[in-house]
Structures are given as structure tokens and as C-alpha cells.
Design a protein around this motif. Structure first.
Motif, mmCIF file in Angstrom:
data_model
loop_
_atom_site.group_PDB
_atom_site.id
_atom_site.type_symbol
_atom_site.label_atom_id
_atom_site.label_comp_id
_atom_site.label_asym_id
_atom_site.label_seq_id
_atom_site.Cartn_x
_atom_site.Cartn_y
_atom_site.Cartn_z
ATOM 1 N N LEU A 19 56.986 -16.329 -37.797
ATOM 2 C CA LEU A 19 57.529 -16.572 -36.582
ATOM 3 C C LEU A 19 58.821 -17.685 -36.788
ATOM 4 N N PRO A 20 59.605 -16.823 -35.065
ATOM 5 C CA PRO A 20 60.858 -17.119 -34.887
ATOM 6 C C PRO A 20 61.255 -18.252 -35.187
ATOM 7 N N ARG A 21 62.183 -18.484 -35.759
ATOM 8 C CA ARG A 21 62.427 -19.562 -36.633
ATOM 9 C C ARG A 21 63.949 -20.750 -35.508
ATOM 10 N N ASN A 22 63.679 -19.895 -34.487
ATOM 11 C CA ASN A 22 64.924 -20.470 -32.669
ATOM 12 C C ASN A 22 63.767 -20.693 -31.650
ATOM 13 N N GLU A 23 62.436 -21.014 -32.427
ATOM 14 C CA GLU A 23 61.186 -21.571 -31.121
ATOM 15 C C GLU A 23 60.073 -22.465 -31.802
ATOM 16 N N TRP A 24 59.964 -23.298 -31.122
ATOM 17 C CA TRP A 24 59.067 -24.225 -31.590
ATOM 18 C C TRP A 24 57.778 -23.893 -31.979
ATOM 19 N N VAL A 31 58.265 -27.824 -40.866
ATOM 20 C CA VAL A 31 56.778 -26.479 -39.876
ATOM 21 C C VAL A 31 57.334 -25.073 -40.808
ATOM 22 N N ARG A 32 59.311 -25.337 -40.698
ATOM 23 C CA ARG A 32 59.923 -24.980 -41.788
ATOM 24 C C ARG A 32 59.985 -24.182 -43.124
ATOM 25 N N GLN A 33 60.123 -25.286 -43.711
ATOM 26 C CA GLN A 33 59.879 -25.943 -45.052
ATOM 27 C C GLN A 33 58.533 -24.713 -45.047
ATOM 28 N N LEU A 34 57.120 -25.214 -44.792
ATOM 29 C CA LEU A 34 56.145 -24.669 -45.118
ATOM 30 C C LEU A 34 56.067 -23.145 -44.375
ATOM 31 N N LEU A 35 56.486 -22.525 -43.903
ATOM 32 C CA LEU A 35 57.191 -21.335 -43.587
ATOM 33 C C LEU A 35 58.153 -20.156 -44.223
ATOM 34 N N ASP A 36 58.798 -21.034 -45.130
ATOM 35 C CA ASP A 36 60.147 -20.669 -45.743
ATOM 36 C C ASP A 36 59.415 -20.521 -47.455
ATOM 37 N N ALA A 37 58.574 -21.518 -47.784
ATOM 38 C CA ALA A 37 58.957 -21.831 -48.959
ATOM 39 C C ALA A 37 57.256 -22.022 -49.349
ATOM 40 N N GLY A 38 56.534 -21.578 -48.329
ATOM 41 C CA GLY A 38 54.957 -22.261 -48.511
ATOM 42 C C GLY A 38 54.301 -23.401 -49.330
ATOM 43 N N LEU A 39 53.510 -23.904 -48.855
ATOM 44 C CA LEU A 39 53.055 -25.088 -50.236
ATOM 45 C C LEU A 39 51.209 -25.256 -50.845
ATOM 46 N N ASP A 40 51.559 -24.951 -52.318
ATOM 47 C CA ASP A 40 50.514 -25.308 -52.788
ATOM 48 C C ASP A 40 49.288 -26.550 -52.737
ATOM 49 N N LEU A 41 47.981 -25.843 -52.707
ATOM 50 C CA LEU A 41 47.235 -27.619 -52.382
ATOM 51 C C LEU A 41 46.187 -27.439 -53.433
ATOM 52 N N PRO A 43 43.160 -30.731 -54.705
ATOM 53 C CA PRO A 43 42.168 -31.482 -53.896
ATOM 54 C C PRO A 43 42.218 -31.989 -52.740
ATOM 55 N N ALA A 44 43.275 -32.656 -52.664
ATOM 56 C CA ALA A 44 43.525 -33.812 -51.642
ATOM 57 C C ALA A 44 45.157 -33.573 -51.194
ATOM 58 N N THR A 45 45.143 -33.905 -49.973
ATOM 59 C CA THR A 45 46.945 -33.652 -49.618
ATOM 60 C C THR A 45 47.107 -34.307 -48.604
ATOM 61 N N VAL A 46 47.609 -35.432 -48.617
ATOM 62 C CA VAL A 46 47.925 -37.024 -47.577
ATOM 63 C C VAL A 46 49.461 -36.436 -46.787
ATOM 64 N N LEU A 47 49.727 -36.143 -45.474
ATOM 65 C CA LEU A 47 50.439 -36.204 -44.821
ATOM 66 C C LEU A 47 50.819 -37.381 -44.020
ATOM 67 N N VAL A 48 52.501 -38.152 -44.115
ATOM 68 C CA VAL A 48 52.988 -39.130 -43.331
ATOM 69 C C VAL A 48 53.771 -38.997 -42.569
ATOM 70 N N GLY A 49 53.644 -39.309 -41.738
ATOM 71 C CA GLY A 49 55.613 -39.682 -41.242
ATOM 72 C C GLY A 49 55.452 -40.219 -39.771
ATOM 73 N N GLU A 50 56.620 -40.317 -38.757
ATOM 74 C CA GLU A 50 56.431 -40.754 -37.702
ATOM 75 C C GLU A 50 56.064 -39.542 -36.406
ATOM 76 N N ASN A 51 55.588 -40.227 -34.654
ATOM 77 C CA ASN A 51 55.174 -39.350 -34.086
ATOM 78 C C ASN A 51 56.287 -38.550 -34.230
ATOM 79 N N GLY A 52 55.953 -37.386 -33.834
ATOM 80 C CA GLY A 52 56.842 -36.708 -33.506
ATOM 81 C C GLY A 52 57.654 -35.372 -34.821
ATOM 82 N N ALA A 53 57.254 -35.788 -35.883
ATOM 83 C CA ALA A 53 57.644 -35.196 -37.687
ATOM 84 C C ALA A 53 56.830 -33.694 -37.291
ATOM 85 N N GLY A 54 55.225 -33.769 -37.144
ATOM 86 C CA GLY A 54 55.048 -32.208 -36.635
ATOM 87 C C GLY A 54 54.015 -32.514 -37.851
ATOM 88 N N LYS A 55 53.349 -33.464 -38.308
ATOM 89 C CA LYS A 55 51.945 -34.130 -38.762
ATOM 90 C C LYS A 55 50.369 -33.915 -38.754
#
Length: 240
Positions: A19-24, A31-41, A43-55
């Protein structure tokens, strides 16, 4: 060699579909961190943050990459109203655990009304669904979770607290905790609720301009802000 029973062990970028890094949405730090570094999962993963952060963008794309319907449902659901999802799912590669269940379910509060209509128009041939449209939003959401979240699988929830009261959130926590205790189930949850963020044993990530930041429940801005407000609401209200 023993393998984990949970469906997905890692999420990363598909090298054949970058995914081009200059495109939404790659312009979002999480999102960029997930694409660049990946994410190990775990049994349970919780994402919190403000609106618009990308959750919601993240959980929607993960659900689609797993084969789930972007507007809610299982791998077999075909309900669509208006396509608004990003192209992120096409660029994700999920590393699955051999022998783990491939079933899953995606629940997102904002599309539940249309999804209930879809279930009503396409009734199961093996069981009768609850009368979702005749129930309150919270009652129908909990009823669906209790009915569909059974056995091993990947269960993805996007801001379910918008449909639930305080006690409803506690009831959903009980459902999720029981799933994790039985083994073979994996949960990914995005939330603004300090109650749901307290899911026992979950890996918590705070989502923001920094990307995905591992956090403890006590250290979340979400928890600190709610504590401060409940301790002295007028301190906040006079600045509105």
C-alpha cells in the motif's frame, strides 16, 4: 511441535500488494506501523484511542482480510449497503496457526440495523434467530454475540459500547471472558469504553499520532480522563 489454537498469530503487509505510504489509510500512523512492522496477536487484543486515530480502519481491514463481511457477520454473510471500506485489507497478510478454527464473526454497532434486516431476510435453515428488530439496540447486540460467539474462531468487535449500557458492557465482558477461557477463540476489540478495555488478559494498544503503543489499563489516557471526570465533572463542564 505444538501450535497455538488461536486462528491468527501475526498480521503484516502482503509484499505482493504493498500500500503506497502517501495514500490513505497508510497516512495514518497506526496503519503505517502495522504495514511497516507487523503485529503479533495473542488471544485478545484491545485497541483504544481518539476518533480518527485509525481503530475502526484497522479492525475493518483485519476482518475483511480474514474473510468476514465488512458490515458485520460471519464468513458467509453477504450483506452490503454502501461500500465505504478502505483498500487496506487487500494489502494485509494474515499468518494463521495450523489446525486452528477458520470461523469468525465481525460485530460493528454502526451497521447492526441493516445487518439485522439481512438476517431477517435470510433466515437460518437450522435455527430460529431472535426477533432482533423488536429488541432494544443493546439487547439485540448482546443476544447476537451470545448466540454466534461459540466454539473456536476469530471474534472482532468495533466499538460495541455504543449499543450497550454499563451493565450491558459487563455482560459482554462475561461472554468474551468465557470464550477466552474455553480456548481456541481470539478476540480483537476496538473501544472507547474503560470497562471493555479491562478485558482480562488482553494486549492493549493505545492508538494515536504515534501509531500503536503498548499500554496497561491503568496507564491509558482513556482511564485517567474518565477517573478525572467522575471525580469532579464540573471541572470539565465549566470549560465547554
Amino acid at each position: 511441535m505444538r501450535f497455538a489454537k488461536t486462528p491468527v498469530r501475526h498480521i503484516g503487509e502482503d509484499p505482493h500488494e504493498p500500500l503506497p505510504r502517501n495514500e490513505w489509510p497508510a497516512t495514518l500512523a497506526a496503519v503505517r506501523q502495522l504495514l511497516d512492522a507487523g503485529l503479533d496477536l495473542g488471544p485478545a487484543t484491545v485497541l483504544v484511542g481518539e476518533n480518527g486515530a485509525g481503530k475502526s480502519t484497522l479492525v475493518e481491514a483485519i476482518a475483511m482480510a480474514y474473510g468476514l463481511n465488512p458490515e458485520g457477520g460471519s464468513t458467509g454473510a453477504m450483506h452490503r449497503s454502501r461500500a465505504t471500506e478502505s483498500a487496506l485489507a487487500n494489502s494485509l497478510l494474515l499468518a494463521r496457526n495450523p489446525g486452528a478454527g477458520r470461523y469468525g464473526y465481525f460485530l460493528r454497532a454502526e451497521t447492526m440495523h441493516g445487518f439485522f434486516s439481512y438476517l431477517e431476510d435470510n433466515p437460518s435453515t437450522t435455527r430460529a434467530d431472535a426477533p432482533f428488530h423488536r429488541m432494544s439496540h443493546g439487547e439485540s447486540f448482546l443476544s447476537l454475540a451470545e448466540d454466534r460467539f461459540r466454539g473456536g474462531g476469530l471474534w472482532i468487535l468495533d466499538e460495541p459500547e455504543s449499543a450497550l449500557s454499563f451493565t450491558g458492557c459487563l455482560s459482554l465482558l462475561a461472554v468474551l471472558r468465557e470464550l477466552l477461557a474455553d480456548g481456541g477463540s481470539q478476540i480483537i476489540l476496538s473501544t472507547h469504553s474503560p470497562l471493555l478495555a479491562a478485558l482480562p488478559g488482553a494486549d492493549i494498544y493505545e492508538v494515536g499520532g504515534w501509531g500503536l503503543r503498548p499500554a496497561t489499563w491503568d496507564g491509558l489516557d482513556l482511564v485517567r480522563n474518565w477517573r478525572s471526570f467522575l471525580d469532579a465533572p464540573q471541572r470539565f463542564l465549566r470549560h465547554l
